[in-house]
Design an enzyme around this catalytic site. Structure first.
Site, PDB file in Angstrom:
ATOM      1  CG  LEU A 219      41.202  35.408  40.446  1.00 53.82           C
ATOM      2  CD1 LEU A 219      40.057  34.511  40.897  1.00 53.82           C
ATOM      3  CD2 LEU A 219      42.135  34.650  39.512  1.00 53.82           C
ATOM      4  N   GLY A 220      40.658  39.912  39.435  1.00 50.09           N
ATOM      5  CA  GLY A 220      39.963  41.061  38.874  1.00 50.09           C
ATOM      6  C   GLY A 220      39.836  42.150  39.920  1.00 50.09           C
TER       7      GLY A 220
ATOM      8  N   GLY B 175      37.421  45.728  40.728  1.00 55.80           N
ATOM      9  CA  GLY B 175      36.333  46.622  40.379  1.00 55.80           C
ATOM     10  C   GLY B 175      36.469  47.954  41.082  1.00 55.80           C
TER      11      GLY B 175
ATOM     12  CB  SER C 270      34.945  44.387  45.470  1.00 60.98           C
ATOM     13  OG  SER C 270      34.518  44.100  44.154  1.00 60.98           O
ATOM     14  CB  VAL C 271      40.370  43.426  45.012  1.00 66.03           C
ATOM     15  CG1 VAL C 271      40.487  43.013  46.467  1.00 66.03           C
ATOM     16  CG2 VAL C 271      41.441  42.763  44.174  1.00 66.03           C
ATOM     17  CB  VAL C 272      37.694  39.019  42.353  1.00 65.52           C
ATOM     18  CG1 VAL C 272      37.476  37.505  42.388  1.00 65.52           C
ATOM     19  CG2 VAL C 272      36.360  39.745  42.435  1.00 65.52           C
TER      20      VAL C 272
ATOM     21  CE  LYS D 123      31.612  41.797  44.988  1.00 61.55           C
ATOM     22  NZ  LYS D 123      30.213  41.763  44.503  1.00 61.55           N
TER      23      LYS D 123
ATOM     24  CG  ASP E  76      23.046  44.377  37.238  1.00 58.44           C
ATOM     25  OD1 ASP E  76      22.719  44.979  36.186  1.00 58.44           O
ATOM     26  OD2 ASP E  76      24.169  44.487  37.762  1.00 58.44           O
TER      27      ASP E  76
ATOM     28  CE  LYS F 138      26.341  43.995  34.729  1.00 60.12           C
ATOM     29  NZ  LYS F 138      26.782  45.360  35.077  1.00 60.12           N
TER      30      LYS F 138
ATOM     31  CG  ASN G  74      26.375  40.381  36.394  1.00 58.66           C
ATOM     32  OD1 ASN G  74      27.546  40.605  36.693  1.00 58.66           O
ATOM     33  ND2 ASN G  74      25.399  41.242  36.638  1.00 58.66           N
TER      34      ASN G  74
ATOM     35  CG  ASP H 155      27.118  41.162  40.518  1.00 57.13           C
ATOM     36  OD1 ASP H 155      26.632  41.361  41.656  1.00 57.13           O
ATOM     37  OD2 ASP H 155      27.721  42.035  39.882  1.00 57.13           O
TER      38      ASP H 155
ATOM     39  CB  THR I 231      23.570  47.304  33.584  1.00 59.64           C
ATOM     40  OG1 THR I 231      24.172  46.858  34.809  1.00 59.64           O
ATOM     41  CG2 THR I 231      24.662  47.836  32.666  1.00 59.64           C
TER      42      THR I 231
END
Length: 384
Positions: A19-20, A22, A25-27, A42, A136, A138, A141, A157, A178
């Site tokens: 799905l995504g 980073g 990590s990988v989701v 995650k 965090d 933003k 998230n 998050d 951030t």
């Protein structure tokens, strides 16, 4: 007599499509075999967490405390570890991030913005009422659970979050967050070496109020009031609360009540910055029918469509997004998460991080066993 050795358990999940991905990590989509339910999983390589396991456990403890308690806070359904990876199973949010979702709409008015912000602050009140500070907040998230029109927005998050009791609420001093959304009290510590007369203060839940005030500004016009704040000069502007409702072209179509709301949130002195509960009583969020400037091209009861200006503003201001700048995203997590275990210059860290994420991505849960499992308040260690 020695205690019997505990046996590892077979995993009850299977992972599917990615799905995504980073920097660390990988989701992936994951299915629970017994129930058939789908989750977003995650996956974090344990190499990233050597000596820092408590950082992930902190996020897990926060989500155990908050999960299932509010519809607008993401739910952690399960947490488990294999020999190589950490797995966190969340709601499968498929509706996209806040700004992506807004920009896909055919129309977005000021009352629409106020409704979204009110929902977000309702979740923040719940988070703060449970002695948690997100730290965090933003647009990235803030996720929608489905692509449907009636999708529910959720705060996600909590990797930088903290559980605090009343006595600790303003004792936090580490730099976090951030750029663009960080509150003045966070930057005071960072720029104190160039402003020796500026007192260093702690921070607490008020920082989330500031960040959400920035988000409110952002969704109205497509850019933040403080840019990236990547230099001491720009950080000093945040500390002083120097921002403007400019260019006028974008703000002439927005009510004075909305501007007052943003001022209400962006109070420099965090000691007198309003709480989430107080913010929820502001006129911008409570006026029946919403506050807005009437569009002269429509009826007197029709608000302006803010999307054209917001999209133009985002383009002209080169709005920063973490996904568009991998180096900043990686640097953000190198204090103090992984710099010691990765080592080297940026390119070396990025290459190593990619290799470790690849390893996590390839793990086959058909061939893996669970060595630690935490779910629904139970903590089950199943091997040493």
């Amino acid at each position: 007599m020695a205690a019997p050795e505990l046996q590892a358990l077979a995993c009850q999940y299977r992972t599917g499509k990615t799905l995504g991905r980073g920097s660390f990590s990988v989701v992936k989509e994951a299915i629970h075999l017994d129930s058939g339910l789908l989750y977003a999983c995650k996956i974090i390589n344990k190499r990233f967490m050597v000596g820092r396991e408590g950082m992930v456990r902190n996020e897990v403890e926060i989500l155990r405390k908050l999960s299932y308690g509010h519809p607008n806070v993401v739910t952690l359904h399960d947490y488990f570890e294999t020999k190589n990876n950490i797995y966190l199973c969340f709601n499968l949010c498929t509706g996209g991030e806040l700004l992506e979702r807004i920009h896909r709409r055919s129309n977005f008015s000021e009352p629409d913005a106020a409704t979204l912000v009110k929902t977000i602050f309702g979740a923040i009140k719940y988070i703060h009422d449970n002695s948690v500070v997100h730290r965090d907040l933003k647009p990235d998230n803030l996720l929608f659970d489905t692509p449907a029109e009636d999708a529910v927005i959720q705060v996600a998050d909590f990797g930088l979050g903290k559980i605090m009791d009343e006595q600790q609420m303003y004792l936090l001093t580490e730099i976090c967050g951030t750029p663009g959304y960080i509150a003045p009290e966070i930057y005071r510590k960072r720029i104190s070496h160039t402003h020796p007369t500026l007192p260093t203060v702690g921070h607490g839940p008020a920082m989330d109020i500031w960040s959400t005030g920035v988000i409110a500004y952002y969704i109205l016009v497509g850019y933040t009031p403080f840019d990236l704040a990547t230099t001491d000069e720009k950080r000093a502007q945040v500390v002083a609360g120097v921002y403007r409702f400019e260019p006028e072209k974008y703000w002439d179509t927005i009510s004075e009540t909305a501007k007052d709301f943003i001022k209400h949130c962006l109070v420099v002195d965090h000691g007198v910055r309003p709480t989430a509960e107080t913010v929820l009583g502001h006129k911008w969020l409570t006026t029946e029918g919403g506050c807005f400037v009437s569009d002269p091209q429509g009826s007197t009861d029709e608000p302006y469509d803010l999307l054209p200006n917001a999209k133009e503003g985002a383009k002209k201001k080169h709005t920063w997004h973490p996904a568009q700048n991998g180096k900043r995203a990686l640097e953000r997590y190198t204090y103090p998460l992984v710099e010691n275990c990765l080592g080297g210059d940026f390119e070396t860290m990025r290459r190593t991080a990619n290799e470790w994420v690849d390893e996590s991505d390839k793990e086959d849960l058909n061939e893996s066993s669970i060595v630690h499992h935490l779910m629904c308040g139970r903590d089950v260690s199943v091997s040493q």
